[in-house]
Write a protein that holds these residues in place. Sequence first.
Motif, PDB file in Angstrom:
ATOM      1  N   ARG A  36      -5.168 -12.899 -28.780  1.00  0.00           N
ATOM      2  CA  ARG A  36      -6.219 -13.583 -29.536  1.00  0.00           C
ATOM      3  C   ARG A  36      -7.057 -14.484 -28.618  1.00  0.00           C
ATOM      4  O   ARG A  36      -8.284 -14.586 -28.765  1.00  0.00           O
ATOM      5  CB  ARG A  36      -5.606 -14.400 -30.667  1.00  0.00           C
ATOM      6  CG  ARG A  36      -4.941 -13.574 -31.757  1.00  0.00           C
ATOM      7  CD  ARG A  36      -5.940 -12.694 -32.497  1.00  0.00           C
ATOM      8  NE  ARG A  36      -5.314 -11.957 -33.595  1.00  0.00           N
ATOM      9  CZ  ARG A  36      -5.963 -11.125 -34.397  1.00  0.00           C
ATOM     10  NH1 ARG A  36      -7.253 -10.913 -34.208  1.00  0.00           N
ATOM     11  NH2 ARG A  36      -5.326 -10.484 -35.360  1.00  0.00           N
ATOM     12  N   ALA A  37      -6.404 -15.138 -27.660  1.00  0.00           N
ATOM     13  CA  ALA A  37      -7.139 -15.959 -26.699  1.00  0.00           C
ATOM     14  C   ALA A  37      -8.088 -15.100 -25.868  1.00  0.00           C
ATOM     15  O   ALA A  37      -9.243 -15.482 -25.624  1.00  0.00           O
ATOM     16  CB  ALA A  37      -6.157 -16.704 -25.792  1.00  0.00           C
ATOM     17  N   ASP A  38      -7.620 -13.935 -25.453  1.00  0.00           N
ATOM     18  CA  ASP A  38      -8.471 -13.017 -24.683  1.00  0.00           C
ATOM     19  C   ASP A  38      -9.672 -12.568 -25.510  1.00  0.00           C
ATOM     20  O   ASP A  38     -10.798 -12.465 -24.998  1.00  0.00           O
ATOM     21  CB  ASP A  38      -7.664 -11.796 -24.242  1.00  0.00           C
ATOM     22  CG  ASP A  38      -6.561 -12.134 -23.244  1.00  0.00           C
ATOM     23  OD1 ASP A  38      -6.583 -13.252 -22.684  1.00  0.00           O
ATOM     24  OD2 ASP A  38      -5.677 -11.280 -23.037  1.00  0.00           O
ATOM     25  N   MET A  39      -9.444 -12.292 -26.792  1.00  0.00           N
ATOM     26  CA  MET A  39     -10.538 -11.883 -27.669  1.00  0.00           C
ATOM     27  C   MET A  39     -11.585 -12.992 -27.786  1.00  0.00           C
ATOM     28  O   MET A  39     -12.795 -12.730 -27.759  1.00  0.00           O
ATOM     29  CB  MET A  39      -9.991 -11.517 -29.050  1.00  0.00           C
ATOM     30  CG  MET A  39      -9.162 -10.239 -29.073  1.00  0.00           C
ATOM     31  SD  MET A  39      -8.242  -9.986 -30.627  1.00  0.00           S
ATOM     32  CE  MET A  39      -9.594  -9.774 -31.800  1.00  0.00           C
ATOM     33  N   MET A  76      -6.436  -3.686 -23.261  1.00  0.00           N
ATOM     34  CA  MET A  76      -6.549  -3.050 -21.948  1.00  0.00           C
ATOM     35  C   MET A  76      -6.372  -4.036 -20.799  1.00  0.00           C
ATOM     36  O   MET A  76      -5.699  -3.763 -19.817  1.00  0.00           O
ATOM     37  CB  MET A  76      -7.898  -2.352 -21.823  1.00  0.00           C
ATOM     38  CG  MET A  76      -8.016  -1.097 -22.650  1.00  0.00           C
ATOM     39  SD  MET A  76      -9.534  -0.182 -22.290  1.00  0.00           S
ATOM     40  CE  MET A  76     -10.789  -1.338 -22.863  1.00  0.00           C
ATOM     41  N   ALA A  77      -7.001  -5.213 -20.909  1.00  0.00           N
ATOM     42  CA  ALA A  77      -6.951  -6.158 -19.798  1.00  0.00           C
ATOM     43  C   ALA A  77      -7.329  -7.550 -20.266  1.00  0.00           C
ATOM     44  O   ALA A  77      -8.123  -7.723 -21.177  1.00  0.00           O
ATOM     45  CB  ALA A  77      -7.906  -5.717 -18.684  1.00  0.00           C
ATOM     46  N   ALA A  78      -6.751  -8.542 -19.605  1.00  0.00           N
ATOM     47  CA  ALA A  78      -7.087  -9.936 -19.898  1.00  0.00           C
ATOM     48  C   ALA A  78      -8.385 -10.296 -19.185  1.00  0.00           C
ATOM     49  O   ALA A  78      -8.801  -9.618 -18.250  1.00  0.00           O
ATOM     50  CB  ALA A  78      -5.957 -10.842 -19.423  1.00  0.00           C
ATOM     51  N   PRO A  79      -9.055 -11.360 -19.620  1.00  0.00           N
ATOM     52  CA  PRO A  79     -10.246 -11.819 -18.911  1.00  0.00           C
ATOM     53  C   PRO A  79      -9.919 -12.151 -17.459  1.00  0.00           C
ATOM     54  O   PRO A  79      -8.753 -12.368 -17.095  1.00  0.00           O
ATOM     55  CB  PRO A  79     -10.646 -13.083 -19.688  1.00  0.00           C
ATOM     56  CG  PRO A  79     -10.044 -12.910 -21.036  1.00  0.00           C
ATOM     57  CD  PRO A  79      -8.769 -12.159 -20.813  1.00  0.00           C
ATOM     58  N   ALA A  80     -10.945 -12.211 -16.627  1.00  0.00           N
ATOM     59  CA  ALA A  80     -10.729 -12.480 -15.207  1.00  0.00           C
ATOM     60  C   ALA A  80     -10.032 -13.816 -14.986  1.00  0.00           C
ATOM     61  O   ALA A  80      -9.210 -13.965 -14.082  1.00  0.00           O
ATOM     62  CB  ALA A  80     -12.065 -12.457 -14.480  1.00  0.00           C
ATOM     63  N   THR A 135       5.036 -23.921 -21.747  1.00  0.00           N
ATOM     64  CA  THR A 135       4.191 -22.862 -21.198  1.00  0.00           C
ATOM     65  C   THR A 135       3.094 -22.517 -22.186  1.00  0.00           C
ATOM     66  O   THR A 135       3.361 -22.020 -23.280  1.00  0.00           O
ATOM     67  CB  THR A 135       4.996 -21.587 -20.884  1.00  0.00           C
ATOM     68  OG1 THR A 135       6.038 -21.899 -19.959  1.00  0.00           O
ATOM     69  CG2 THR A 135       4.088 -20.518 -20.268  1.00  0.00           C
ATOM     70  N   GLY A 136       1.857 -22.805 -21.813  1.00  0.00           N
ATOM     71  CA  GLY A 136       0.703 -22.430 -22.621  1.00  0.00           C
ATOM     72  C   GLY A 136       0.002 -21.237 -22.009  1.00  0.00           C
ATOM     73  O   GLY A 136       0.493 -20.630 -21.048  1.00  0.00           O
ATOM     74  N   TYR A 137      -1.138 -20.884 -22.578  1.00  0.00           N
ATOM     75  CA  TYR A 137      -1.921 -19.756 -22.063  1.00  0.00           C
ATOM     76  C   TYR A 137      -3.396 -20.120 -22.119  1.00  0.00           C
ATOM     77  O   TYR A 137      -3.896 -20.575 -23.156  1.00  0.00           O
ATOM     78  CB  TYR A 137      -1.663 -18.497 -22.887  1.00  0.00           C
ATOM     79  CG  TYR A 137      -2.425 -17.271 -22.401  1.00  0.00           C
ATOM     80  CD1 TYR A 137      -2.015 -16.592 -21.259  1.00  0.00           C
ATOM     81  CD2 TYR A 137      -3.536 -16.802 -23.091  1.00  0.00           C
ATOM     82  CE1 TYR A 137      -2.701 -15.460 -20.811  1.00  0.00           C
ATOM     83  CE2 TYR A 137      -4.228 -15.671 -22.653  1.00  0.00           C
ATOM     84  CZ  TYR A 137      -3.801 -15.009 -21.511  1.00  0.00           C
ATOM     85  OH  TYR A 137      -4.482 -13.892 -21.068  1.00  0.00           O
ATOM     86  N   TRP A 138      -4.084 -19.887 -21.015  1.00  0.00           N
ATOM     87  CA  TRP A 138      -5.487 -20.247 -20.877  1.00  0.00           C
ATOM     88  C   TRP A 138      -6.328 -18.991 -20.630  1.00  0.00           C
ATOM     89  O   TRP A 138      -6.002 -18.184 -19.757  1.00  0.00           O
ATOM     90  CB  TRP A 138      -5.640 -21.218 -19.720  1.00  0.00           C
ATOM     91  CG  TRP A 138      -7.026 -21.380 -19.158  1.00  0.00           C
ATOM     92  CD1 TRP A 138      -7.463 -21.010 -17.925  1.00  0.00           C
ATOM     93  CD2 TRP A 138      -8.148 -21.972 -19.816  1.00  0.00           C
ATOM     94  NE1 TRP A 138      -8.793 -21.332 -17.768  1.00  0.00           N
ATOM     95  CE2 TRP A 138      -9.236 -21.919 -18.916  1.00  0.00           C
ATOM     96  CE3 TRP A 138      -8.344 -22.541 -21.085  1.00  0.00           C
ATOM     97  CZ2 TRP A 138     -10.500 -22.412 -19.242  1.00  0.00           C
ATOM     98  CZ3 TRP A 138      -9.600 -23.025 -21.408  1.00  0.00           C
ATOM     99  CH2 TRP A 138     -10.653 -22.963 -20.493  1.00  0.00           C
ATOM    100  N   ALA A 139      -7.382 -18.813 -21.402  1.00  0.00           N
ATOM    101  CA  ALA A 139      -8.331 -17.716 -21.205  1.00  0.00           C
ATOM    102  C   ALA A 139      -9.731 -18.311 -21.177  1.00  0.00           C
ATOM    103  O   ALA A 139     -10.138 -18.973 -22.136  1.00  0.00           O
ATOM    104  CB  ALA A 139      -8.206 -16.679 -22.320  1.00  0.00           C
ATOM    105  N   ALA A 140     -10.459 -18.077 -20.090  1.00  0.00           N
ATOM    106  CA  ALA A 140     -11.760 -18.696 -19.900  1.00  0.00           C
ATOM    107  C   ALA A 140     -12.892 -17.727 -20.184  1.00  0.00           C
ATOM    108  O   ALA A 140     -12.853 -16.566 -19.773  1.00  0.00           O
ATOM    109  CB  ALA A 140     -11.886 -19.214 -18.467  1.00  0.00           C
TER     110      ALA A 140
END
Length: 246
Positions: free
Chosen positions: A62-65, A14-18, A33-38
């Motif tokens: 998976r990072a968002d999870m 539904m949505a990525a973390p803030a 290009t990487g991806y960061w989820a905090a």
Amino acid sequence: MKITYSTLIATALMAAPALAEDVSYKVGDEDMTGYWAAAKEPRGLVLIVHDWDGLTDYERKRADMLAEMGFDAFALDMFGQDTPVETLDHRLAATGALYDDRERMRTLIKAGVEQAREHSKAKNMVVMGYCFGGATALEMARSDMGSEALGYATFHGGLDTPEGETWTGEEPPLLVMHGGADTSISLEDVADFTSRLEDAGNTYTVEIYSGAPHGFSVIGSDTYDARADEESWTSFEKFLNELTSE
């Protein structure tokens, strides 16, 4: 309150973390290009290594999870923006080039680790990888960067030990999650891998999911196996919690 696996997937869809975004960085003159989820209150950091089709929305999901579970997550780039991955031949070429040049593979891993550390204040790091990414995670475990992480986890990952490399028994704990019906990485490959670890005295766990093919965790694919996916993620979550608990 414990978040169920189905809820984690639904939330990630539904949505990525803030605090989630693509991250541009360089390795030499190459654009990556990487991806960061905090996580809001991170309990640790997870470095994610992508499959042979490069960093996609799958790794972002998976990072968002992981962020929802309370772990900062950084998905690194092992190919760079100029490497094509659209066809089977492209993917074989991209992964083959790194399998043949382990020094470059380690350079790219190191750059990803540096990005992850730059973004996260969490000290405890665990590395996870899918397929090609699993083989890459094991390469890091064997390298002089091995102690950077508290543990390494692979999902239907490559298990070969390259000529000239060995397991010393001093590497951090390993968690290997494998499909019993995997025809790309056979059960004989698993047996050879575990034999090497036993001989070296490594701490490891191998889980085999009956009937699960190669790529069993890739949601929405023809190879997706819901039971193996959920059970492997539950095992990985336990692995994370055990390693990062203070």
